[in-house]
Write a protein that holds these residues in place. Structure first.
Motif, PDB file in Angstrom:
ATOM      1  N   ARG A   1       1.353  -1.488  -0.129  1.00 29.69           N
ATOM      2  CA  ARG A   1       0.251  -0.054  -0.058  1.00 29.69           C
ATOM      3  C   ARG A   1       1.048   1.165  -0.394  1.00 29.69           C
ATOM      4  O   ARG A   1       0.671   2.218   0.214  1.00 29.69           O
ATOM      5  CB  ARG A   1      -1.039  -0.034   1.147  1.00 29.69           C
ATOM      6  CG  ARG A   1      -1.862  -1.311   1.254  1.00 29.69           C
ATOM      7  CD  ARG A   1      -2.631  -0.913   2.717  1.00 29.69           C
ATOM      8  NE  ARG A   1      -3.233   0.123   2.589  1.00 29.69           N
ATOM      9  CZ  ARG A   1      -3.057   0.828   3.448  1.00 29.69           C
ATOM     10  NH1 ARG A   1      -2.748   0.411   4.902  1.00 29.69           N
ATOM     11  NH2 ARG A   1      -3.904   2.391   3.812  1.00 29.69           N
ATOM     12  N   PHE A   2       1.748   1.145  -0.228  1.00 29.03           N
ATOM     13  CA  PHE A   2       3.174   2.202  -0.301  1.00 29.03           C
ATOM     14  C   PHE A   2       2.711   3.859  -0.921  1.00 29.03           C
ATOM     15  O   PHE A   2       2.220   3.063  -2.243  1.00 29.03           O
ATOM     16  CB  PHE A   2       4.889   2.320  -0.232  1.00 29.03           C
ATOM     17  CG  PHE A   2       4.494   1.152   0.534  1.00 29.03           C
ATOM     18  CD1 PHE A   2       4.819   1.592   1.832  1.00 29.03           C
ATOM     19  CD2 PHE A   2       5.821  -0.138  -0.101  1.00 29.03           C
ATOM     20  CE1 PHE A   2       5.301   0.728   2.670  1.00 29.03           C
ATOM     21  CE2 PHE A   2       6.523  -1.160   0.947  1.00 29.03           C
ATOM     22  CZ  PHE A   2       6.643  -0.191   2.694  1.00 29.03           C
TER      23      PHE A   2
ATOM     24  N   GLY B   1       3.514   3.579   8.237  1.00 29.47           N
ATOM     25  CA  GLY B   1       4.724   2.592   7.210  1.00 29.47           C
ATOM     26  C   GLY B   1       4.883   4.132   6.373  1.00 29.47           C
ATOM     27  O   GLY B   1       5.604   4.515   4.864  1.00 29.47           O
ATOM     28  N   GLN B   2       5.978   4.697   7.229  1.00 34.60           N
ATOM     29  CA  GLN B   2       7.634   5.462   7.007  1.00 34.60           C
ATOM     30  C   GLN B   2       8.730   5.019   6.907  1.00 34.60           C
ATOM     31  O   GLN B   2       8.824   4.693   8.571  1.00 34.60           O
ATOM     32  CB  GLN B   2       7.258   7.210   7.617  1.00 34.60           C
ATOM     33  CG  GLN B   2       5.929   7.826   7.721  1.00 34.60           C
ATOM     34  CD  GLN B   2       5.315   7.854   6.489  1.00 34.60           C
ATOM     35  OE1 GLN B   2       5.031   7.991   5.636  1.00 34.60           O
ATOM     36  NE2 GLN B   2       3.790   7.511   6.623  1.00 34.60           N
ATOM     37  N   PHE B   3       8.749   4.655   5.909  1.00 37.48           N
ATOM     38  CA  PHE B   3      10.532   3.669   6.292  1.00 37.48           C
ATOM     39  C   PHE B   3      11.717   4.382   4.793  1.00 37.48           C
ATOM     40  O   PHE B   3      11.681   4.832   4.444  1.00 37.48           O
ATOM     41  CB  PHE B   3      10.506   2.400   5.848  1.00 37.48           C
ATOM     42  CG  PHE B   3       9.247   1.741   6.444  1.00 37.48           C
ATOM     43  CD1 PHE B   3       8.636   1.395   7.784  1.00 37.48           C
ATOM     44  CD2 PHE B   3       8.000   1.101   6.080  1.00 37.48           C
ATOM     45  CE1 PHE B   3       8.787   0.735   8.875  1.00 37.48           C
ATOM     46  CE2 PHE B   3       7.387   0.721   6.735  1.00 37.48           C
ATOM     47  CZ  PHE B   3       7.475   0.360   8.010  1.00 37.48           C
ATOM     48  N   LEU B   4      13.234   4.274   6.235  1.00 37.17           N
ATOM     49  CA  LEU B   4      14.434   5.195   5.428  1.00 37.17           C
ATOM     50  C   LEU B   4      15.635   3.929   5.879  1.00 37.17           C
ATOM     51  O   LEU B   4      14.967   3.615   7.359  1.00 37.17           O
ATOM     52  CB  LEU B   4      14.816   6.105   6.029  1.00 37.17           C
ATOM     53  CG  LEU B   4      16.060   7.304   5.447  1.00 37.17           C
ATOM     54  CD1 LEU B   4      16.474   6.118   4.547  1.00 37.17           C
ATOM     55  CD2 LEU B   4      16.633   8.213   6.547  1.00 37.17           C
TER      56      LEU B   4
ATOM     57  N   SER C   1      10.577   3.527   1.533  1.00 39.04           N
ATOM     58  CA  SER C   1       9.180   3.838   1.100  1.00 39.04           C
ATOM     59  C   SER C   1       8.063   4.672   2.390  1.00 39.04           C
ATOM     60  O   SER C   1       8.729   4.608   3.390  1.00 39.04           O
ATOM     61  CB  SER C   1       9.251   2.491   1.837  1.00 39.04           C
ATOM     62  OG  SER C   1       9.490   1.274   1.115  1.00 39.04           O
ATOM     63  N   ARG C   2       6.874   5.168   1.193  1.00 41.90           N
ATOM     64  CA  ARG C   2       6.958   6.008   2.293  1.00 41.90           C
ATOM     65  C   ARG C   2       5.159   6.071   1.893  1.00 41.90           C
ATOM     66  O   ARG C   2       4.839   5.127   1.019  1.00 41.90           O
ATOM     67  CB  ARG C   2       6.751   7.263   1.952  1.00 41.90           C
ATOM     68  CG  ARG C   2       8.335   8.035   1.851  1.00 41.90           C
ATOM     69  CD  ARG C   2       8.311   8.207   3.554  1.00 41.90           C
ATOM     70  NE  ARG C   2       7.554   9.011   3.865  1.00 41.90           N
ATOM     71  CZ  ARG C   2       7.307  10.010   3.857  1.00 41.90           C
ATOM     72  NH1 ARG C   2       8.169  10.629   3.510  1.00 41.90           N
ATOM     73  NH2 ARG C   2       6.864  10.998   4.756  1.00 41.90           N
TER      74      ARG C   2
ATOM     75  N   TRP D   1       4.301  -4.335   6.386  1.00 41.08           N
ATOM     76  CA  TRP D   1       5.053  -2.882   6.488  1.00 41.08           C
ATOM     77  C   TRP D   1       6.730  -3.390   6.229  1.00 41.08           C
ATOM     78  O   TRP D   1       7.369  -2.500   5.071  1.00 41.08           O
ATOM     79  CB  TRP D   1       4.853  -2.088   6.504  1.00 41.08           C
ATOM     80  CG  TRP D   1       2.850  -1.026   5.826  1.00 41.08           C
ATOM     81  CD1 TRP D   1       2.865  -1.383   4.874  1.00 41.08           C
ATOM     82  CD2 TRP D   1       2.479  -0.012   6.436  1.00 41.08           C
ATOM     83  NE1 TRP D   1       1.902  -0.647   4.598  1.00 41.08           N
ATOM     84  CE2 TRP D   1       1.311  -0.132   5.024  1.00 41.08           C
ATOM     85  CE3 TRP D   1       2.161   0.317   7.523  1.00 41.08           C
ATOM     86  CZ2 TRP D   1       0.028   0.441   5.491  1.00 41.08           C
ATOM     87  CZ3 TRP D   1       1.137   1.026   8.012  1.00 41.08           C
ATOM     88  CH2 TRP D   1       0.059   1.190   7.086  1.00 41.08           C
ATOM     89  N   ARG D   2       6.997  -3.474   7.410  1.00 43.61           N
ATOM     90  CA  ARG D   2       8.348  -3.661   7.622  1.00 43.61           C
ATOM     91  C   ARG D   2       9.178  -5.121   6.673  1.00 43.61           C
ATOM     92  O   ARG D   2      10.276  -4.816   6.247  1.00 43.61           O
ATOM     93  CB  ARG D   2       9.038  -4.023   8.887  1.00 43.61           C
ATOM     94  CG  ARG D   2       8.634  -2.668  10.189  1.00 43.61           C
ATOM     95  CD  ARG D   2       9.137  -3.133  11.149  1.00 43.61           C
ATOM     96  NE  ARG D   2       8.606  -1.666  12.106  1.00 43.61           N
ATOM     97  CZ  ARG D   2       9.032  -2.180  13.597  1.00 43.61           C
ATOM     98  NH1 ARG D   2       9.045  -3.040  14.201  1.00 43.61           N
ATOM     99  NH2 ARG D   2       8.769  -0.863  14.226  1.00 43.61           N
TER     100      ARG D   2
END
Length: 359
Positions: free
Chosen positions: A64-65, A303-306, A318-319, A340-341
């Protein structure tokens, strides 16, 4: 799409309601040209184009990104979705602040061993004890202040897991603590004389050529139960990837030092054990650490990943756009974000395959 239990929805909405009101005043941030940043970085050398095709199909059909960006050695490896849209970073804000601390310390604005007493920090709503005021800047960066008070931006899990006040001395116990994170923002602004937005723009965004970030993309939320407000950072996937590339390349951008290399190493060291947070096993200075993979993560709600992979000089972002109004945020929270991870980990594996020679 699976609906969360109503109890979880109500809890989440109550935790984020005041932030949603603040966010409602923000402009939509649309750039007018989708993924305009794509022409501003040279393309990365790709060994396996099929891996990029697999990643694209995965993003479209399995996640769902709203945006995904990968950089390799400062070059664009992949960009998908609304890569130029500034999105609420949620807790990714903490790793951005960690970088600002590294620069501020190098400039002589503050020291890691300074105590809250020395810095004149208290809380007018619930005053600190003398023991609590002995917590240092380093303790707060490690989320080990020993100060267990309500804070702006907390979710229910933070409240449920908060230790009893006075149960641990500063430096003794890791507890993911929004009071620490918010106060770090206050200390930074008082000691430097700069807003977080100004510092991000002058010290990081402009030197790395970020295309959409502006100082006014940092807003604030004031809670009733604490004197100290929460800072909220909006940043696009493309700009966040440039920030991640600094950590993947020892604090440098195109060979120019931006963040001290020693701070990059120190802030992403495994300082505290972090149980029950897979794939993370440790916490650094406002960074999550996956020791097995050799990566550092900035991880935010929704779902905010760096992901930073310094061994391969990769930065992946991913955002999910969680919205700019109460209605948007509430609607977003109705839907489950499980996996999400693990989705981001899978994208990391494909990016490795795309740039690494077989065998």
């Amino acid at each position: 799409m699976k609906i969360r239990p109503w109890k979880a929805v109500v809890i989440g909405l109550s935790a984020c309601l005041s932030l949603a009101v603040a966010v409602a005043a923000l402009p939509p941030f649309r750039t007018g040209e989708r993924n305009a940043f794509a022409t501003s970085l040279p393309p990365a050398r790709v060994v396996d184009p099929g891996a990029l095709a697999q990643a694209h199909a995965f993003l479209v059909h399995e996640t769902r990104f709203d945006a995904f960006v990968a950089l390799h050695e400062g070059r664009q490896l992949m960009a998908w979705g609304e890569a130029d849209l500034p999105i609420n970073t949620h807790s990714v804000r903490k790793s951005l602040l960690s970088a600002l601390y590294g620069i501020a310390i190098a400039k002589g604005y503050l020291r890691l061993d300074q105590t809250l007493a020395e810095l004149g920090i208290d809380d007018a709503v619930v005053p600190l004890t003398a023991a609590e005021k002995q917590a240092t800047v380093r303790d707060l960066l490690m989320s080990r202040s020993g100060i267990y008070l309500e804070a702006a931006g907390e979710v229910q899990a933070m409240k449920d897991g908060r230790p009893r006040r006075g149960s641990h001395r500063h430096g003794e116990h890791f507890y993911y603590n929004n009071w620490d994170f918010n106060v770090l923002g206050v200390i930074f602004e008082r000691r430097t004389g700069l807003s977080i937005g100004q510092a991000l723009y002058e010290w990081i965004a402009r030197p790395t050529g970020m295309t959409t970030f502006k100082p006014e993309h940092v807003i604030y939320e004031q809670a009733r139960h604490s004197q100290h407000r929460q800072f909220v950072i909006f940043m696009s996937a493309a700009d966040l990837a440039r920030f991640g590339m600094l950590y993947a390349d020892g604090g440098r951008w195109r060979g120019q030092p931006i963040i001290p290399a020693a701070w990059v190493e120190e802030s992403t060291r495994a300082w505290s054990e972090a149980p029950d947070q897979p794939p993370f096993d440790h916490y650094g200075y406002l960074w999550w650490i996956d020791s097995d993979a050799g990566t550092a993560w900035a991880d935010g709600w929704g779902g905010q990943f760096l992901l930073v992979d310094p061994h391969r000089r990769l930065a992946l972002v991913s955002r999910n756009d969680t919205g700019r109004s109460r209605l948007q945020l509430g609607w977003f929270m109705l839907f489950d974000g499980d996996g999400w991870r693990s989705h981001h980990e899978q994208l990391h594996r494909w990016m490795i395959q795309a740039v690494a020679p077989a065998g």
